[in-house]
Design a protein around this motif. Sequence first.
Motif, PDB file in Angstrom:
ATOM      1  N   ASP A  29       1.309  -1.044  -0.014  1.00  0.00           N
ATOM      2  CA  ASP A  29      -0.389   0.081   0.083  1.00  0.00           C
ATOM      3  C   ASP A  29       1.098   1.072  -0.105  1.00  0.00           C
ATOM      4  OD1 ASP A  29      -2.555  -0.324  -0.510  1.00  0.00           O
ATOM      5  OD2 ASP A  29      -3.120  -0.649   1.307  1.00  0.00           O
ATOM      6  N   SER A  33       0.561   3.798  -3.596  1.00  0.00           N
ATOM      7  CA  SER A  33      -0.502   5.024  -3.133  1.00  0.00           C
ATOM      8  C   SER A  33       0.631   6.263  -3.674  1.00  0.00           C
ATOM      9  CB  SER A  33      -0.691   5.425  -1.402  1.00  0.00           C
ATOM     10  OG  SER A  33      -1.308   4.158  -1.284  1.00  0.00           O
ATOM     11  N   GLN A  36      -1.465   6.410  -7.273  1.00  0.00           N
ATOM     12  CA  GLN A  36      -2.473   6.747  -6.962  1.00  0.00           C
ATOM     13  C   GLN A  36      -2.555   9.096  -6.054  1.00  0.00           C
ATOM     14  OE1 GLN A  36      -5.748   5.371  -7.351  1.00  0.00           O
ATOM     15  NE2 GLN A  36      -7.128   7.935  -6.032  1.00  0.00           N
ATOM     16  N   SER A  37      -1.461   9.379  -5.381  1.00  0.00           N
ATOM     17  CA  SER A  37      -1.815  10.952  -5.288  1.00  0.00           C
ATOM     18  C   SER A  37      -0.876  11.712  -6.040  1.00  0.00           C
ATOM     19  CB  SER A  37      -1.032  10.681  -3.503  1.00  0.00           C
ATOM     20  OG  SER A  37       1.196  10.003  -3.842  1.00  0.00           O
ATOM     21  N   TRP A 178      -4.191   0.745   4.141  1.00  0.00           N
ATOM     22  CA  TRP A 178      -4.729   2.266   4.353  1.00  0.00           C
ATOM     23  C   TRP A 178      -3.753   3.484   4.620  1.00  0.00           C
ATOM     24  CZ3 TRP A 178      -7.557   3.664  -0.341  1.00  0.00           C
ATOM     25  CH2 TRP A 178      -7.832   2.490  -1.183  1.00  0.00           C
ATOM     26  N   GLY A 181      -0.499   3.714   4.004  1.00  0.00           N
ATOM     27  CA  GLY A 181      -0.554   3.285   1.882  1.00  0.00           C
ATOM     28  C   GLY A 181      -0.732   5.832   2.071  1.00  0.00           C
ATOM     29  N   TYR A 182      -1.524   6.141   2.745  1.00  0.00           N
ATOM     30  CA  TYR A 182      -1.519   7.246   2.565  1.00  0.00           C
ATOM     31  C   TYR A 182      -0.425   8.394   3.559  1.00  0.00           C
ATOM     32  CZ  TYR A 182      -6.416   7.463   0.853  1.00  0.00           C
ATOM     33  OH  TYR A 182      -7.288   7.033   0.687  1.00  0.00           O
ATOM     34  N   GLY A 185       2.283   7.973   0.135  1.00  0.00           N
ATOM     35  CA  GLY A 185       1.745   8.663  -0.726  1.00  0.00           C
ATOM     36  C   GLY A 185       1.918  10.145   0.098  1.00  0.00           C
ATOM     37  N   GLN A 315      -3.717  13.613   3.096  1.00  0.00           N
ATOM     38  CA  GLN A 315      -2.894  11.839   2.794  1.00  0.00           C
ATOM     39  C   GLN A 315      -2.761  12.005   3.734  1.00  0.00           C
ATOM     40  OE1 GLN A 315      -2.942  10.710  -0.746  1.00  0.00           O
ATOM     41  NE2 GLN A 315      -1.292  10.012   0.410  1.00  0.00           N
ATOM     42  N   LYS A 406      -9.329   1.488  -6.090  1.00  0.00           N
ATOM     43  CA  LYS A 406      -8.057   2.415  -6.247  1.00  0.00           C
ATOM     44  C   LYS A 406      -8.043   3.346  -7.863  1.00  0.00           C
ATOM     45  CE  LYS A 406      -4.596   1.961  -2.324  1.00  0.00           C
ATOM     46  NZ  LYS A 406      -3.516   1.982  -1.855  1.00  0.00           N
TER      47      LYS A 406
END
Length: 464
Positions: A29, A33, A36-37, A178, A181-182, A185, A315, A406
């Motif tokens: 993650d 991420s 994603q970010s 999660w 991951g944030y 990111g 984030q 995602k």
Amino acid sequence: MAETATPAVHDTPPPASTRRERRGWYIYDWANSAFQSTVITVFLGPFITTVAELAAGCELGADTCDGYVYPLGIRVAAGSYYPYLISLSVFLTVFVLPVIGAIADRSAHKKRLLGGAAFTGAGATIGMIFVTGDRYLLGGALFLIANISFGAALVVYNSFLPQLGGPDERDGISSRGWALGYLGGGLLLAFNLVAVTLFSEDDNPQRTLDLARWSIVSAGVWWAVFTLVPLRWLRERPSAAAALARQGNVLTDGFRQLGRTLREIKAYPLTLFFLLAFLVYNDGIQTVITLASQYGTEELRLGQSTLIITILLVQFLAFGGALGLGALARRIGARKTVLISLVLWTGVIIGVFRLPAEAPVPFMVLGAAIGLVLGGSQALSRSLFSQLIPAGKEGEYFGFYEISDKGTSWLGPLAFGLVFQLTASYRVGLVSLLVFFVVGFLLLAAVPIRRAIVAAGNTPPRVL
């Protein structure tokens, strides 16, 4: 009052997993991420839109652009090109991801599948270094490869979750993944924020475009490097189907198994009903995430630094929000917690619609609100769905789930793009997203979760 547990149809002990193995799972993650970010949420929308505007003959740095591009001879407004790309990528994943899931269930080497998909996506992301000038078609092709690979890797990654903990542990495991991951990111995004702040020039839009390109490339490098950790720490846990598949071809058997699952899936109508609810409301969530930077740039006329600071705020608050909503789920249940988050998401959409242009502070405040509900709503949806999957078919079912996980929404961006092309207003396009949260809430509220878990042959957690 929280529901109490009832006897399950098939009461099996929770699978044993080591702390090192779970940490390896969390680290993926952290790895993905960044895509994603940095890529999806912040840089790629404005970057691809600018490249498309250049191809449409618009001046670099112009406030507005009414030009068109013609991919495959189709007339597309430059501002709609990126939302349409998202919709196309997700349309393609509808065919790719369930097959990847079926192959994963029948493979004794899921880690190889994870690595292959992750490195393909990371490589395509790094390839964005060649998207210069008006090469919008190259940028679009690389995005399609990266986003489909991103989803394929997540299908395999999520299929490990039911093997890492029992019914009462999965909300916590998913939430920690999660949250980490944030955090990961956010750290890369912070690095890019520093780079943009130090090296951008207000009177040099080409420099801003180049910084966006290099930020995208950095996410591909991050993704590839940190994927090495889960590939080393995760354990292979072949299923019974994988043992049988050794006697045949995993690829062709995977297609056959997917066909059988599609015929048999009607035996689990409540699982399908939950999946429908998730696809609806999470499509709205992903559309907000994916198009936030484009909305901020094109409609609210906010600078790149403001957008990055806001997403960075999202984030880091999402890190705490995922853990906080995970703790709330232990008290009131995962489904009730997700329903509360959907009410909050509806309020966020209304708030974003009313935001004034060129006002960074209100935009940041709403970003903080998104952060508090974002991670928890997604993490708990994932763990809740893991309870509804028949044993041995985790990959296949997560293949369907990943169609709207995602970065893979399609109805939302399609609606947003169509409304913009008809009205030339991003605000009007945003209103169309309300229906996803309202309908998703109603569908999820109608799912009898405990009965659905038992019908899938699994043990319900103590609190739902």
